[in-house]
Scaffold this active site. Sequence first.
Site, PDB file in Angstrom:
ATOM      1  N   ASP A  78     -82.479  15.787 -72.263  1.00  0.00           N
ATOM      2  CA  ASP A  78     -82.053  16.069 -73.640  1.00  0.00           C
ATOM      3  C   ASP A  78     -83.155  16.836 -74.364  1.00  0.00           C
ATOM      4  OD1 ASP A  78     -83.876  13.932 -73.923  1.00  0.00           O
ATOM      5  OD2 ASP A  78     -82.235  12.497 -73.938  1.00  0.00           O
ATOM      6  N   ASP A  80     -85.024  17.025 -77.808  1.00  0.00           N
ATOM      7  CA  ASP A  80     -85.257  16.385 -79.108  1.00  0.00           C
ATOM      8  C   ASP A  80     -86.110  17.289 -79.985  1.00  0.00           C
ATOM      9  OD1 ASP A  80     -83.859  14.127 -78.289  1.00  0.00           O
ATOM     10  OD2 ASP A  80     -85.644  13.266 -77.365  1.00  0.00           O
ATOM     11  N   ASP A 156     -95.505   7.466 -77.089  1.00  0.00           N
ATOM     12  CA  ASP A 156     -96.048   6.552 -76.087  1.00  0.00           C
ATOM     13  C   ASP A 156     -97.092   7.193 -75.164  1.00  0.00           C
ATOM     14  OD1 ASP A 156     -93.980   8.017 -74.949  1.00  0.00           O
ATOM     15  OD2 ASP A 156     -92.855   6.294 -74.226  1.00  0.00           O
TER      16      ASP A 156
END
Length: 446
Positions: A78, A80, A156
Site C-alpha cells: 500500500d 501511505d 517503529d
Amino acid sequence: MLKWLKKRRENKKREKAPAKKNYSVDVRIIPRAEHGISRKNIDESALKVLYGLHKAGYQAHLVGGAVRDLLLGQRPKDFDVATDATPEQVKALFRNCRLIGRRFRLAHIHFGRHIIEVATFRGHHGDSQSGHQDDSGRILRDNVYGDIEQDVWRRDFTVNALYYNIADFSVIDYVGGYEDVKQGRLRLIGDPDERYREDPVRMLRVIRFSAKLSFSIDESCQRFIRDQGAILRDVPAARLYEEVLKLFHAGHAIKSFCGLREYFLLEHLFPEAAVALDGNEVALKFLQLAMQSTDERIHQNMPVTPAFLFAALLWAPLQVRTEKLLAKGEPHSLALQKSASALVSEQVRHVSIPKRFTMVMRDIWALQSRFSYRTGKRVDSVFEHPKFRAGYDFLCLRAQAGEISEKDCQWWTEFQKNSPEAQKKVTEPHVRRRPRRRPRSDKTNN
Ligand code: ATP
Ligand code: MG
C-alpha cells in the site's frame, strides 16, 4: 492592509516550499539522482494525492513501507501518505475523502475500491491529556499532531521511517533508515525495550518484516522479544488476529512461523498449539506443508481462507484434547465436538478468530474422520459437503506429513476423477433392499 497582504503572501510562499524546510536535527537528504525511486513505480492514485496536497501548499510525503519497498525494487502493498495538513484540511481538498479512526484520525481518499491513507504528522505527547499510556508504558491514545521531525520518532523501525518528498523527489532520512535498507537490517528507533513496551505488536512486526524482506534483526532488538514476549497478552485479541493474518497471509507464512517459534512468541498467540507441537515432528511437518501451500496459493493469486490455516494450527492440540476424552470412553464424534468447542473458546481469548471462520474450521475437522467412508450415501454426504474441498486438501496434507496413509487421500482423489456414473456406483446403497411385501389386506381383497 498592504502590510497584511504582504505578510499573508509570504506565509503562503513559506508553506508552498516544503523542500526548503530547515531541518534542525541530523537529517540526510538523499537527492533523486542518488536513490532508485521512480515515479513510474508509484501508484497513480498516490501520486494524485501527493500532488494535490503539494499544490495546495502542504508538505506531502510517501512514507513507511512504500518507500522501503520501492528502494528495494519491490512493489509496495500500500502507499501511505504523510502530511502537515490536518485531516479536516485534507477532507476539504479531496471530494473522495472520508475521515476515520478515533485513536488517531486519518483521511482515507477513495479511488474506486482503492484507498490512499493520509496521516497528519504525529507529535510528542508531553503532558498533554490527549496522548496516554497505561502503567506498563503501552500507548492507549495517540492523537497529537506535530511536524515531520516529531513524526519520525513515532514510527517503529528505521527502514519504515523514510519520507519520499514529492516537492523535490528526494528521500528524507532522520534515523539512518536508508543505510539499514541497504544493509538489510531491522532496527527500532529509540530505546528498543521502551518501544516494544509502548506497543508490543512491534514484536510481531519485526518477525513479519524479517520474514518478508529477509532482513536481519539488529542484536539490540532481539533480547527483549525472547524475554518479554508475554506482554503480547495485554494486546486486544482482535488486534492480534489482524497481525496474525498479516504474518500468515502475505506469502511468507513459513518464515513467519519459524520466526515466531525462534523468538518464543508462538506460546503467547497459540498457547495450546505451542505445547502440542513441541517435539511432535509429524505435526510440525503438517503445519509446514499447510503454510507452504498457503504461500504458494498467495503467490499464484489464488484465494486463501484464514479458516484453513487456523484449522491447521490447532489440529495438534485438538487431537490432544480429543484423545483425552476418548480415553474417558466418550464416543468419537462427541469427543471431537466437545474438544473443538473447548479449544476454540480458549484460543479466541488470545487471538480472536471470527465465528464465520471457526465454523469452517470445525467443518474441516469433522470431515476428517468422515473421509473413512467408502460406500453408500455417506460418501455422497461427504462429497457434497460445502467444505469438502478444504477438508480434502487438509486430508492430503496430513497424508503428505505421514500422519495418515497416502491411500486415505488417494481414494478421494480417484473418486473425484471418476465420471458421475462411476461415482454413483460407489454412492449407491450396496445391499439392495428386498421389494416391499404387499400388505396382507391386498391379498385378501384379490
Ligand atoms: P507493509 O504495508 O508492507 O506491511 P508497512 O511498513 O507499510 O508494511 P503498515 O502497517 O502499512 O506497515 O504501516 C505503515 C507505517 O506506519 C509503517 O511503515 C510505520 O512507519 C508506521 N507504523 C505502523 N504500525 C506501527 C506501529 N505499531 N508502531 C510504530 N509505527 C507504526
Ligand atoms: Mg504499508
